[in-house]
Design a protein around this motif. Structure first.
Motif, PDB file in Angstrom:
ATOM      1  N   LYS A  55       0.828  -1.207   0.000  1.00  0.00           N
ATOM      2  CA  LYS A  55       0.000   0.000   0.000  1.00  0.00           C
ATOM      3  C   LYS A  55       0.866   1.261   0.000  1.00  0.00           C
ATOM      4  O   LYS A  55       0.610   2.194  -0.760  1.00  0.00           O
ATOM      5  N   ALA A  56       1.887   1.290   0.842  1.00  0.00           N
ATOM      6  CA  ALA A  56       2.767   2.456   0.917  1.00  0.00           C
ATOM      7  C   ALA A  56       3.534   2.670  -0.386  1.00  0.00           C
ATOM      8  O   ALA A  56       3.749   3.812  -0.801  1.00  0.00           O
ATOM      9  N   ILE A  57       3.934   1.576  -1.042  1.00  0.00           N
ATOM     10  CA  ILE A  57       4.614   1.697  -2.336  1.00  0.00           C
ATOM     11  C   ILE A  57       3.676   2.332  -3.354  1.00  0.00           C
ATOM     12  O   ILE A  57       4.053   3.245  -4.087  1.00  0.00           O
ATOM     13  N   LEU A  58       2.444   1.845  -3.395  1.00  0.00           N
ATOM     14  CA  LEU A  58       1.484   2.367  -4.366  1.00  0.00           C
ATOM     15  C   LEU A  58       1.113   3.825  -4.088  1.00  0.00           C
ATOM     16  O   LEU A  58       0.777   4.564  -5.005  1.00  0.00           O
ATOM     17  N   GLU A  59       1.177   4.235  -2.834  1.00  0.00           N
ATOM     18  CA  GLU A  59       0.833   5.615  -2.464  1.00  0.00           C
ATOM     19  C   GLU A  59       2.001   6.585  -2.612  1.00  0.00           C
ATOM     20  O   GLU A  59       1.809   7.798  -2.552  1.00  0.00           O
ATOM     21  N   ALA A  60       3.203   6.060  -2.810  1.00  0.00           N
ATOM     22  CA  ALA A  60       4.386   6.920  -2.908  1.00  0.00           C
ATOM     23  C   ALA A  60       4.375   7.728  -4.212  1.00  0.00           C
ATOM     24  O   ALA A  60       3.894   7.268  -5.240  1.00  0.00           O
ATOM     25  N   ARG A  61       4.914   8.923  -4.114  1.00  0.00           N
ATOM     26  CA  ARG A  61       5.050   9.770  -5.307  1.00  0.00           C
ATOM     27  C   ARG A  61       6.229   9.270  -6.135  1.00  0.00           C
ATOM     28  O   ARG A  61       7.167   8.652  -5.592  1.00  0.00           O
ATOM     29  N   PRO A  62       6.221   9.518  -7.439  1.00  0.00           N
ATOM     30  CA  PRO A  62       7.322   9.041  -8.290  1.00  0.00           C
ATOM     31  C   PRO A  62       8.703   9.454  -7.789  1.00  0.00           C
ATOM     32  O   PRO A  62       9.645   8.658  -7.828  1.00  0.00           O
ATOM     33  N   GLU A  63       8.849  10.683  -7.297  1.00  0.00           N
ATOM     34  CA  GLU A  63      10.166  11.121  -6.820  1.00  0.00           C
ATOM     35  C   GLU A  63      10.596  10.345  -5.580  1.00  0.00           C
ATOM     36  O   GLU A  63      11.790  10.110  -5.363  1.00  0.00           O
ATOM     37  N   GLN A  64       9.640   9.908  -4.765  1.00  0.00           N
ATOM     38  CA  GLN A  64       9.970   9.068  -3.614  1.00  0.00           C
ATOM     39  C   GLN A  64      10.423   7.690  -4.083  1.00  0.00           C
ATOM     40  O   GLN A  64      11.377   7.128  -3.541  1.00  0.00           O
ATOM     41  N   LEU A  65       9.733   7.152  -5.075  1.00  0.00           N
ATOM     42  CA  LEU A  65      10.106   5.849  -5.622  1.00  0.00           C
ATOM     43  C   LEU A  65      11.502   5.896  -6.233  1.00  0.00           C
ATOM     44  O   LEU A  65      12.309   4.986  -6.054  1.00  0.00           O
TER      45      LEU A  65
END
Length: 83
Positions: A55-65
């Motif tokens: 869930k946290a991965i899917l909610e992360a913004r692209p720059e966070q990823l």
């Protein structure tokens, strides 16, 4: 290369029942079948270590990823499009 990837993915999918899939497996299938040619397994492991949950991965913004080791622009874009 594409044939080997497709064949390997089919074998992987045949070996597991739906109930046996982990979130790492699901994310791996999505990335690999979307044409990611880098070491997706390394990126996925680092994503779960960094964010702690699917869930946290899917909610992360692209720059966070992108701040996660092994995550490319393509991987970040693909994950961002899932939601």
């Amino acid at each position: 290369m594409a044939f080997e990837l497709e064949t390997g993915m089919r074998l992987f999918l045949k070996e597991k029942s739906f109930e046996e899939f982990e979130y790492e497996d699901i994310l791996g299938c999505l990335l690999r079948t979307s044409g990611v040619r880098t070491d997706a397994g390394h990126a996925i492991s680092n994503l779960f270590d960094t964010f702690g949950s699917f869930k946290a991965i899917l909610e992360a913004r692209p720059e966070q990823l992108l701040s996660v080791d092994g995550v490319t622009k393509k991987i970040a874009a693909l994950i961002s499009m899932i939601v």
